[in-house]
Design an enzyme around this catalytic site. Structure first.
Site, short mmCIF file in Angstrom:
data_model
loop_
_atom_site.label_atom_id
_atom_site.label_comp_id
_atom_site.label_asym_id
_atom_site.label_seq_id
_atom_site.Cartn_x
_atom_site.Cartn_y
_atom_site.Cartn_z
N TYR A 56 30.31 68.94 66.83
CA TYR A 56 31.43 67.56 67.13
C TYR A 56 31.87 67.37 68.62
O TYR A 56 31.99 68.25 69.37
CB TYR A 56 32.87 67.81 66.54
CG TYR A 56 32.80 68.07 64.86
CD1 TYR A 56 31.91 67.48 64.24
CD2 TYR A 56 33.98 68.59 64.14
CE1 TYR A 56 31.74 67.49 62.92
CE2 TYR A 56 33.88 68.73 62.99
CZ TYR A 56 33.04 68.03 62.10
OH TYR A 56 33.01 68.14 60.82
N LEU A 227 41.19 59.72 54.42
CA LEU A 227 42.21 58.60 54.59
C LEU A 227 41.28 57.17 54.61
O LEU A 227 41.69 56.29 54.92
CB LEU A 227 42.86 58.67 56.00
CG LEU A 227 43.89 59.70 56.13
CD1 LEU A 227 44.44 59.84 57.44
CD2 LEU A 227 45.15 59.50 55.13
#
Length: 320
Positions: A56, A227
């Site tokens: 990441y 989401l």
């Protein structure tokens, strides 16, 4: 000693958005401050499990989180950390390849621990299935890391039930979690359950039975992308479909009815599923993180008809 990975439903904070760009450019003090604000908002929302991966932001997500831990005495003892290994980016002339060899696992975990400024992670996640993976090698590396106290549990990401079984045959420790992309937008995991023996089932590649395998074996199902990248809660869409627009309106209406947020409705929809799904929140915006705090309550208040209405509206057609 930090708390162990919980099997009950909870929210997870996904740290992929921390640390600035994906380039090799160093992170800044402002990006450390941004990470601290995100972590603080997550804690306010009742989140104690923080999800990382060695890749990441080219390692910068772990590094800025490590800075936050160093600046906040006592924080490490109150939270749980998981990180992933198994993907290599921009090495050997390749954009991406997978590496779950024994040496790679040991190397990458030690690098993650150094960036995170911690002696251990609560869970090590194997990030992607590696076709060249030798389960015995994985078991050897994980066993060594657990014996050294650097890893307390093992999980996987993006794996099917049979792939988990092959690993579990060699691992001494149980696989405790499987992280999959799951949301009201990314519904292949759900569509596959009702499209068995249906022509439309060929439109979905999700390996049917994976969620059921996790339920049978007590493996926590973690949902990333939960989401829907903000599609139904205000994020601009390049070409929204009629189903997207209708779903956005329905999410807002249900949020108003419950006196909660659209984010809580979306996460509550996942948490309503009996598999005990633990959604991961990927936004770095403190306001949006706090808006997720009511997810468990939204799940409890959501009726079966409302749950189905969200699904059917998002898919844009009735179920079989």
């Amino acid at each position: 000693m930090s708390p162990s990975l919980q099997s009950t439903q909870e929210l997870i904070y996904g740290c992929m958005g921390l640390g600035g760009s994906w380039s090799a450019e160093p992170y800044s003090s402002a990006q450390v401050d941004e990470a601290a604000a995100a972590v603080g908002a997550a804690l306010e929302a009742g989140i104690t499990l923080f999800d990382h991966a060695d890749i990441y932001r080219n390692g910068k997500a772990e590094a800025v989180f490590g800075e936050v831990l160093a600046q906040t005495p006592g924080l490490r003892a109150t939270i749980r950390l998981q990180t992933k290994c198994g993907i290599r980016l921009n090495e050997q002339g390749l954009g991406t390849y997978y590496d779950l060899s024994r040496d790679a696992i040991l190397e990458r975990v030690n690098e993650s621990l150094a960036r995170l400024r911690t002696d251990y992670v609560d869970v090590l996640m194997l990030h992607r299935p590696d076709p060249l993976m030798d389960p015995a090698e994985v078991a050897s590396a994980v066993g060594q890391l657990m014996a050294e106290g650097k890893v307390r549990a093992v999980g996987v990401s993006n794996m099917s039930g049979p792939q988990i079984e092959v690993l579990q045959d060699r691992l001494e420790a149980p696989v405790v979690a499987n992280q999959l992309e799951m949301s009201l937008l990314t519904r292949a995991w759900l569509e596959s359950t009702v499209l068995v023996n249906h022509a439309d089932g060929t439109d979905y590649s999700f390996p049917h039975g994976t969620v059921e395998h996790c339920v049978r074996k007590g493996i926590t199902v973690q949902a990333y992308g939960a989401l829907a990248r903000g599609l139904y809660t205000g994020a601009p869409a390049a070409t929204p479909t009629a189903a997207d627009s209708a779903t956005t309106a329905l999410v807002a209406a249900l949020a108003a009815e419950q006196g909660t947020t659209g984010e809580s409705i979306l996460l509550g929809w996942l948490m309503k599923h009996p598999a005990g799904i633990a959604p991961a929140i990927g936004t770095a915006n403190p306001g949006r993180i706090r808006a997720c705090a009511g997810a468990a309550a939204a799940a409890a208040a959501m009726t079966r008809a409302q749950w189905y209405r969200l699904w059917i509206t998002a898919r844009g057609s009735d179920i079989p």
